[in-house]
Enzyme design. Sequence first.
Site, PDB file in Angstrom:
ATOM      1  CG  HIS A 108      -2.123  -0.888   1.036  1.00 39.65           C
ATOM      2  ND1 HIS A 108      -3.336  -0.476   0.534  1.00 39.65           N
ATOM      3  CD2 HIS A 108      -2.267  -2.212   1.300  1.00 39.65           C
ATOM      4  CE1 HIS A 108      -4.192  -1.494   0.514  1.00 39.65           C
ATOM      5  NE2 HIS A 108      -3.558  -2.566   0.974  1.00 39.65           N
ATOM      6  CG  ASP A 116      -6.874  -3.335   1.644  1.00 40.23           C
ATOM      7  OD1 ASP A 116      -6.350  -4.119   0.836  1.00 40.23           O
ATOM      8  OD2 ASP A 116      -6.308  -2.947   2.679  1.00 40.23           O
ATOM      9  CD  GLU A 167      -4.557  -9.553   2.892  1.00 36.58           C
ATOM     10  OE1 GLU A 167      -4.854  -8.449   2.399  1.00 36.58           O
ATOM     11  OE2 GLU A 167      -3.551  -9.720   3.588  1.00 36.58           O
ATOM     12  CG  HIS A 186      -4.273  -6.577  -0.938  1.00 36.12           C
ATOM     13  ND1 HIS A 186      -3.692  -5.595  -0.148  1.00 36.12           N
ATOM     14  CD2 HIS A 186      -3.402  -6.767  -1.964  1.00 36.12           C
ATOM     15  CE1 HIS A 186      -2.542  -5.217  -0.674  1.00 36.12           C
ATOM     16  NE2 HIS A 186      -2.335  -5.927  -1.779  1.00 36.12           N
TER      17      HIS A 186
HETATM   18  C1  LIG Z   1      -4.406  -6.561   5.916  1.00 29.40           C
HETATM   19  C2  LIG Z   1      -4.693  -5.742   4.719  1.00 29.40           C
HETATM   20  N1  LIG Z   1      -5.329  -4.519   5.018  1.00 29.40           N
HETATM   21  C3  LIG Z   1      -3.509  -5.524   3.801  1.00 29.40           C
HETATM   22  O1  LIG Z   1      -3.437  -4.472   3.235  1.00 29.40           O
HETATM   23  N2  LIG Z   1      -2.630  -6.520   3.634  1.00 29.40           N
HETATM   24  C4  LIG Z   1      -1.520  -6.363   2.750  1.00 29.40           C
HETATM   25  C5  LIG Z   1      -0.814  -7.633   2.452  1.00 29.40           C
HETATM   26  C6  LIG Z   1      -0.564  -5.315   3.236  1.00 29.40           C
HETATM   27  O2  LIG Z   1      -0.330  -5.166   4.430  1.00 29.40           O
HETATM   28  O3  LIG Z   1       0.025  -4.672   2.341  1.00 29.40           O
HETATM   29 ZN   LIG Z   2      -4.446  -4.386   1.242  1.00 29.50          ZN
END
Ligand SMILES: C[C@@H](N)C(=O)N[C@H](C)C(=O)O
Ligand SMILES: [Zn+2]
Length: 239
Positions: free
Chosen positions: A139, A146, A208, A211
């Site tokens: 991110h 997400d 997930e 995501h």
């Molecule tokens: C947990 C979720 N919100 C998320 O974004 N997971 C990915 C793998 C991340 O942390 O980049």
């Molecule tokens: Zn994510």
Amino acid sequence: MSIASVKPYQTLLIEECGEPLVPIPLNLFAVESPHPYEKLGADYGGKSPYFLRQGVLEALINAQRNLQKDYPRWHILIFDAYRPVSVQQFMVDYTFATVLQERRLTENNLSPQQRQEIWQEVYKIWAVANDNPATPPPHSTGAAVDITLVDATGKPIDMGGDIDELSDRSHPLYYANSTMAQEQDYHTHRELLHQVMRAAGFRRHLGEWWHFSLGDQMWAWLYNQEQPLQPVIARYGGV
Ligand SMILES: C[C@@H](N)C(=O)N[C@H](C)C(=O)O
Ligand SMILES: [Zn+2]
């Protein structure tokens, strides 16, 4: 201190393309409000979670167009997009603390094995927060989102689990083989989200359902698993 190993996707080269982060026009989408991590106290230091790389935003708009071909008044709901590394760290620590609380444990009394097991649990769904330009959290590149779906009334579609849920239900295919009608609906809706995003160029996280990313290391790794003969290179690094 945490136990975190390098994920296979993080070994991939990034050739940063320099595209800017741009604000998401929130009027086009549904939005989780207040922002879930700001609500928990995450400090964005004057930055906003509602930013994406230009090309990623264009693809997200296309994904919603794909959705609206069959579901004209449905929308993509943006739960989270850009995340500074400091917020990634905040959420990793928050999740660790939540697991401790749920299990009625205190950090100081953890055995090394318990500690390792809890960190493994946390890192099943969260990427490691680090400032190494070779291994940015997804991110923090502005290339990951997400999301979920809302119907014509703005009501979130039930996906059979919450975003960020630390459980087996977060696996995108958790309901794939269910014989129960409601669980088959969860799967159908997860796949609808997957298909509209995929058709716009995104790839979904293997663990997930919510995501998706486009152009970051995880995307390149997933893409290259599917098309090893026509490999792509990640074009978005940390910003
Ligand atoms: C947990 C979720 N919100 C998320 O974004 N997971 C990915 C793998 C991340 O942390 O980049
Ligand atoms: Zn994510």
